[in-house]
Design an enzyme around this catalytic site. Sequence first.
Site, PDB file in Angstrom:
ATOM      1  N   TYR A 114     113.713 106.270  43.819  1.00 10.63           N
ATOM      2  CA  TYR A 114     114.505 105.354  42.987  1.00 10.63           C
ATOM      3  C   TYR A 114     114.221 103.890  43.315  1.00 10.63           C
ATOM      4  CZ  TYR A 114     116.555 109.180  40.555  1.00 10.63           C
ATOM      5  OH  TYR A 114     116.689 110.276  39.739  1.00 10.63           O
ATOM      6  N   ASN A 150     118.517 106.462  29.083  1.00  8.55           N
ATOM      7  CA  ASN A 150     117.688 105.716  30.029  1.00  8.55           C
ATOM      8  C   ASN A 150     118.541 105.057  31.108  1.00  8.55           C
ATOM      9  OD1 ASN A 150     115.728 106.460  28.299  1.00  8.55           O
ATOM     10  ND2 ASN A 150     115.419 104.444  27.386  1.00  8.55           N
ATOM     11  N   HIS A 167     123.264 108.671  31.482  1.00  7.70           N
ATOM     12  CA  HIS A 167     122.671 109.261  32.684  1.00  7.70           C
ATOM     13  C   HIS A 167     122.709 108.309  33.875  1.00  7.70           C
ATOM     14  CE1 HIS A 167     120.242 112.355  30.084  1.00  7.70           C
ATOM     15  NE2 HIS A 167     121.540 112.569  30.103  1.00  7.70           N
ATOM     16  N   CYS A 175     128.995 105.269  46.711  1.00  8.98           N
ATOM     17  CA  CYS A 175     129.255 105.989  47.955  1.00  8.98           C
ATOM     18  C   CYS A 175     129.563 107.450  47.611  1.00  8.98           C
ATOM     19  CB  CYS A 175     130.446 105.327  48.648  1.00  8.98           C
ATOM     20  SG  CYS A 175     131.173 106.356  49.927  1.00  8.98           S
ATOM     21  N   CYS A 197     128.113 103.138  53.058  1.00  9.70           N
ATOM     22  CA  CYS A 197     129.277 102.493  52.432  1.00  9.70           C
ATOM     23  C   CYS A 197     129.911 101.502  53.417  1.00  9.70           C
ATOM     24  CB  CYS A 197     130.290 103.557  52.031  1.00  9.70           C
ATOM     25  SG  CYS A 197     131.785 102.885  51.308  1.00  9.70           S
TER      26      CYS A 197
HETATM   27  N1  APR Z   1     108.241 105.190  20.710  1.00 12.63           N
HETATM   28  C1  APR Z   1     109.185 106.157  20.538  1.00 12.63           C
HETATM   29  N2  APR Z   1     109.169 107.328  21.195  1.00 12.63           N
HETATM   30  C2  APR Z   1     108.166 107.534  22.070  1.00 12.63           C
HETATM   31  C3  APR Z   1     107.161 106.587  22.318  1.00 12.63           C
HETATM   32  C4  APR Z   1     107.228 105.363  21.588  1.00 12.63           C
HETATM   33  N3  APR Z   1     106.315 104.406  21.736  1.00 12.63           N
HETATM   34  N4  APR Z   1     106.303 107.095  23.251  1.00 12.63           N
HETATM   35  C5  APR Z   1     106.757 108.335  23.567  1.00 12.63           C
HETATM   36  N5  APR Z   1     107.873 108.611  22.841  1.00 12.63           N
HETATM   37  C6  APR Z   1     108.686 109.822  22.834  1.00 12.63           C
HETATM   38  C7  APR Z   1     107.909 111.102  23.106  1.00 12.63           C
HETATM   39  O1  APR Z   1     107.371 111.577  21.884  1.00 12.63           O
HETATM   40  C8  APR Z   1     109.001 112.030  23.655  1.00 12.63           C
HETATM   41  O2  APR Z   1     109.601 112.750  22.604  1.00 12.63           O
HETATM   42  O3  APR Z   1     109.606 109.748  23.889  1.00 12.63           O
HETATM   43  C9  APR Z   1     110.037 111.049  24.240  1.00 12.63           C
HETATM   44  C10 APR Z   1     110.145 111.106  25.747  1.00 12.63           C
HETATM   45  O4  APR Z   1     110.683 112.345  26.125  1.00 12.63           O
HETATM   46  P1  APR Z   1     111.270 112.596  27.586  1.00 12.63           P
HETATM   47  O5  APR Z   1     110.299 112.111  28.598  1.00 12.63           O
HETATM   48  O6  APR Z   1     111.690 114.017  27.614  1.00 12.63           O
HETATM   49  O7  APR Z   1     112.509 111.622  27.676  1.00 12.63           O
HETATM   50  P2  APR Z   1     114.018 111.889  27.302  1.00 12.63           P
HETATM   51  O8  APR Z   1     114.138 112.763  26.103  1.00 12.63           O
HETATM   52  O9  APR Z   1     114.673 110.554  27.262  1.00 12.63           O
HETATM   53  O10 APR Z   1     114.515 112.685  28.578  1.00 12.63           O
HETATM   54  C11 APR Z   1     115.871 113.000  28.690  1.00 12.63           C
HETATM   55  O11 APR Z   1     115.501 113.889  30.903  1.00 12.63           O
HETATM   56  O12 APR Z   1     113.897 112.954  32.222  1.00 12.63           O
HETATM   57  C12 APR Z   1     115.231 113.298  32.165  1.00 12.63           C
HETATM   58  O13 APR Z   1     117.307 112.358  32.800  1.00 12.63           O
HETATM   59  C13 APR Z   1     116.034 112.054  32.276  1.00 12.63           C
HETATM   60  O14 APR Z   1     117.286 110.863  30.625  1.00 12.63           O
HETATM   61  C14 APR Z   1     116.157 111.660  30.830  1.00 12.63           C
HETATM   62  C15 APR Z   1     116.283 113.004  30.122  1.00 12.63           C
END
Ligand code: APR
Length: 287
Positions: A114, A150, A167, A175, A197
């Site tokens: 992180y 995000n 998330h 803590c 903490c």
């Molecule tokens: N514009 C829009 N979408 C995009 C772009 C772009 N330029 N580039 C990639 N993508 C899309 C991909 O097609 C994919 O569907 O973003 C998505 C990313 O998917 P994930 O990596 O699965 O992200 P997300 O759905 O936000 O994940 C959900 O899972 O990783 C964990 O906790 C984390 O909040 C996150 C959750």
Amino acid sequence: MHYWCPEGDLNPHDLLGSADFKSAVSADFTIRAFSHHIFQFHPATAIIYLCTSPLLPGSLQATVSFVLTGAGISAESGLATFRGSGGLWNGHRVDQVATPEAWEADPALVWRFYSMRRRDAMAAEPNAAHRALAAIEHSLADNFYLFTQNVDDLHERGGSIRVHHMHGSLFHSRCVACDLPFPDQGFYEDADSLPRCALCGSPVRPHIVWFGEITLDMDEIYRQLDRATVLLVVGTSGSVYPAAGLVNIANRRGIRTLYVGPEEPLNASAFDEIFLGPATEVLPKVV
Ligand code: APR
């Protein structure tokens, strides 16, 4: 899901003869806007489709909009998506760095991970898609709700004010005993000096909803979705619940559902309309 609508006063077949239109549409981008309409080029059939109910500039302004964003909206700012990276997330398996079990097993590794994500997010800049959503919020004010999966702060730095992080937040810690999140931009990369903490001395962890933990703000999310007339989902693979299920709730309530991203999400069949393309290309054209 609809991609094609021949009616209306714009005839795509007439447009094919137009030099301006030809230069606006190309196979390298699946979606282009022209004359305030959005078209999709289908490489397999070489047909150009005029999207139904096109997202005209300003068309979201007369709505109560509920927007859900995922990692894709920050991809063009240089932050790696999870599923786009071949099962490794910044070089780590998720179960090593983003679960309660990972924290129990190796808090130092979790904090290194992180800390690295904090550095990456600090170095990134908001893009045109973040700014486009901030512009919608500016005119819709309380009729606009932005929920993001995000943990970065690019929506806020792009100008959004009403941002709900389902998330958690990369720039907060909490803590494990007191459980109160607080702002924290620290880097904890040395196993011998992990944060504690100030009040009770217990370990401090990232304020992130890890896999297997409960999503934040769900009551508020359901309450706001009840009021919405449009659900706009941007850049999420539709694979992590409960966020991926919001489109089904919206459908049951008759809310118009739109998806924006370069490829169809796993739950694509649940959306009324899908706009294929990078968020920075598509979103600025619809606000
Ligand atoms: N514009 C829009 N979408 C995009 C772009 C772009 N330029 N580039 C990639 N993508 C899309 C991909 O097609 C994919 O569907 O973003 C998505 C990313 O998917 P994930 O990596 O699965 O992200 P997300 O759905 O936000 O994940 C959900 O899972 O990783 C964990 O906790 C984390 O909040 C996150 C959750």
